[in-house]
Structure formats: C-alpha cells, structure tokens
Design an enzyme around this catalytic site. Structure first.
Site: not given
Ligand code: NAP
Length: 298
Positions: A53, A97, A120
């Site tokens: 990322k 995460q 997300d």
C-alpha cells in the site's frame, strides 16, 4: 479464445491517472491527499500488504502515514489513534489492516472510523448509503465509498467495454466483502443479477445462462469451463494456492474458474494472478483521491 482482461495493466494505468489527479488537486487547492494505515502486531502477510500500500501511495503521489502498534496494544490505544486520525485534516483515508490480534474488537474499530474517511468502504454508513443509491454514478455526489475489491471488478468491466445494461450477471458467493457488494453494484449498473451460494440448485445451469459471471467462492477451479456460455465475460475473484510439483516453489495460484477451458468459451476473462488482485489497491488509491477531492470541495 477469450480476450484477457489484464488487471495489472489496468491498475497501472489507473494509478498513473490517480497520480496526475492528486498533483492537480494539490496545485489547484493546496490539498495533499493523505492515507493513514494502521498495523497492529507482526503478522507477516499484513506487513506485506501494508508495504505494498505504501508503494502504491508513492506511485499515486499520496502521502502514506504508517502507524505501527505492538501486538499487545490495548483497545483504548487503538481507539485513541483512530480518533486522532479522524480529526486530522491532513488525513483523507484511514485503513486498519485486518485481521487484528484476537484480544481486539475489529467491529468497534471499523465503526469508529469516520465514514467520510472510510476508504475501505466497510463502514455500515457507507454500505447503507450505497444500498439506497439510485444510480451507480450518483456515488461520488452522495459521498459514498465502495469496497475496493468489488469496485475493482466493476472498473475492469467498464474499462473493457463489457455491456452491462440489461446483461444477465451471475455472482457466485455472497460474502460482505465481495459477493454481496459486487452484486449490488452490478444491479445499480442495470444488470439483472442472480446471486448464488452453497445452497444454490443447478449452479452449472444458472451459470450457463449468464452474460457475466463473477466467481468469489474461494475454491480452486470450482467453476468448470463448460459452464461458461459462448461470449460470456468471466471475472474471477478467487485466489487459491494449490500444490504444483512442476513449479519452483512447489505451489501456484489459481482462481475459482477453470481458466484454460473457460477461455475457450468466454469473450473476456480475468487471469489469476494478474486479474482482479491488483485492482484492490488501485481502488483504495482512487477512494483516497475521491476523499481528498471531497475535503477540498467542502
Ligand atoms: P467467503 O467469505 O468464504 O465466501 C465464499 C462464498 O462462496 C460464500 O457465499 C459461499 O456460500 C460460496 N460458496 C462456497 N462454496 C460454494 C459452492 N460449492 N457453491 C456455490 N457457492 C459456494 O469468501 P470471500 O471473502 O468472498 O472470498 C472469495 C474468494 O475471493 C477467495 O478466494 C478470496 O481469497 C478471494 N478474494 C480476493 C481478493 C482480491 O483479489 N483482492 C479480495 C477478497 C477476496 P455460503 O454463503 O452459502 O457459505
């Protein structure tokens, strides 16, 4: 033979476009897009994802700020960090995460992220807002974030010029992160959608009638080549590692669809690896850009 939908090439193209748009936004408004990534503990797979990322952020000119907490971090510490990031105007996206260490409450963490920074697209506020949209294209104005993997499937279909309006789409899998949202997105793009799962009867026949098949099962080569109708489009979300004595590592990745046999019938197909996989991070970058643009417009 099917035309291959090259997710790696599409994701690189998309990241280049995002990188240019991030610079333009900074020049025109002074707003520098920023993504905060929280990693709790030392899970090796999570460390790789976070590293990737960071690399993608760099490619897209997005500021990437990593927050690493020890594996024994307390829930209060994590919540305090999220609160701080929610209130930081330099941060436009917050990503925690997953999975978190077992003693931490994932649901509480996801609910704590400001829906306006939930790049997300997992916050119930974003899921709910998306459910009530009339048209897919209203998404940007409505301030919604779509979950990255299903959004990536849609981007691949649109960029490949696959006709969605009126198409019969069959989605195999009904998970909250892939099957359900991709089905909703296809419906909002005027597909007629059938959602299949482990209790679906005559699955092969249902799939045979599809113009578009999205497989999100998690079972290697489960969808047989002869289930794919002539001229159909196949989006294979599955990522499965199988043993392969001929491979150097002794294993290889395959999707949920029998790729070679399906390619003989399909008009378009995504490979595994190199299909949907690379799109997930690219769509995360797109959501972060969108969030920074919304902040600049406020
Ligand atoms: P999941 O939560 O395990 O859901 C799998 C779905 O498949 C369930 O809805 C299940 O039905 C259905 N299913 C299982 N066996 C079936 C059968 N025999 N016939 C028909 N349907 C069946 O999995 P997921 O998280 O959605 O992930 C699916 C796959 O996508 C995995 O391989 C995963 O690794 C991959 N994935 C890839 C990416 C990426 O590329 N970036 C991201 C996310 C996931 P029930 O609901 O009835 O159990």
């Amino acid at each position: 033979m099917a035309q291959i939908i090259d997710g790696k090439a599409v994701s690189e193209q998309l990241k280049a476009e995002i990188g240019a748009a991030v610079l333009k936004l900074r020049e025109e408004t002074g707003v520098q897009a920023g993504l905060a990534v929280i990693l709790v503990g030392e899970d090796p797979a999570s460390q790789v994802y976070v590293k990737n990322k960071g690399i993608s952020c760099k490619q897209c000119n997005i500021n990437s700020i990593e927050h690493r907490l020890p594996a024994d971090a307390k829930q209060e510490d994590l919540m305090a960090l999220i609160d701080k990031l929610n209130n930081d105007p330099a941060i436009h996206g917050i990503l925690c995460q997953l999975p978190l260490p077992k003693h931490l409450d994932e649901n509480q963490v996801l609910l704590a992220i400001d829906p306006a920074k939930d790049v997300d697209g997992f916050h119930p506020m974003n899921v709910g807002k998306f459910m009530t949209l009339k048209k897919f294209s209203d998404m940007a104005d409505a301030g919604v974030f779509l979950p990255c993997t299903p959004y990536g499937c849609i981007e691949l279909l649109q960029r490949s010029g696959v006709k969605l309006d009126g198409a019969n789409a069959v989605v195999i899998g009904r998970s909250n992160i892939v099957g359900k949202p991709v089905a909703m997105m296809l419906m909002s793009l005027n597909c007629t959608v059938t959602i299949c799962h482990s209790r679906t009867k005559n699955l092969a026949d249902v799939v045979r009638a599809a113009d578009i098949v999205v497989a999100a099962i998690g079972s290697p080569e489960f969808v047989k080549g002869d289930w794919i109708g002539k001229g159909a489009t196949v989006i294979d979300v599955g990522v499965n590692r199988i043993s392969d004595p001929a491979a150097k590592s002794g294993t290889r990745l395959v999707g949920d669809v029998e790729y070679a046999a399906a390619s003989e019938n399909a008009a378009f197909i995504t490979p595994v690896p190199g299909g949907v996989g690379p799109m997930t991070i690219a769509m995360l970058m797109k959501n972060t850009l969108m969030s920074a643009q919304r902040a600049a417009n406020k």
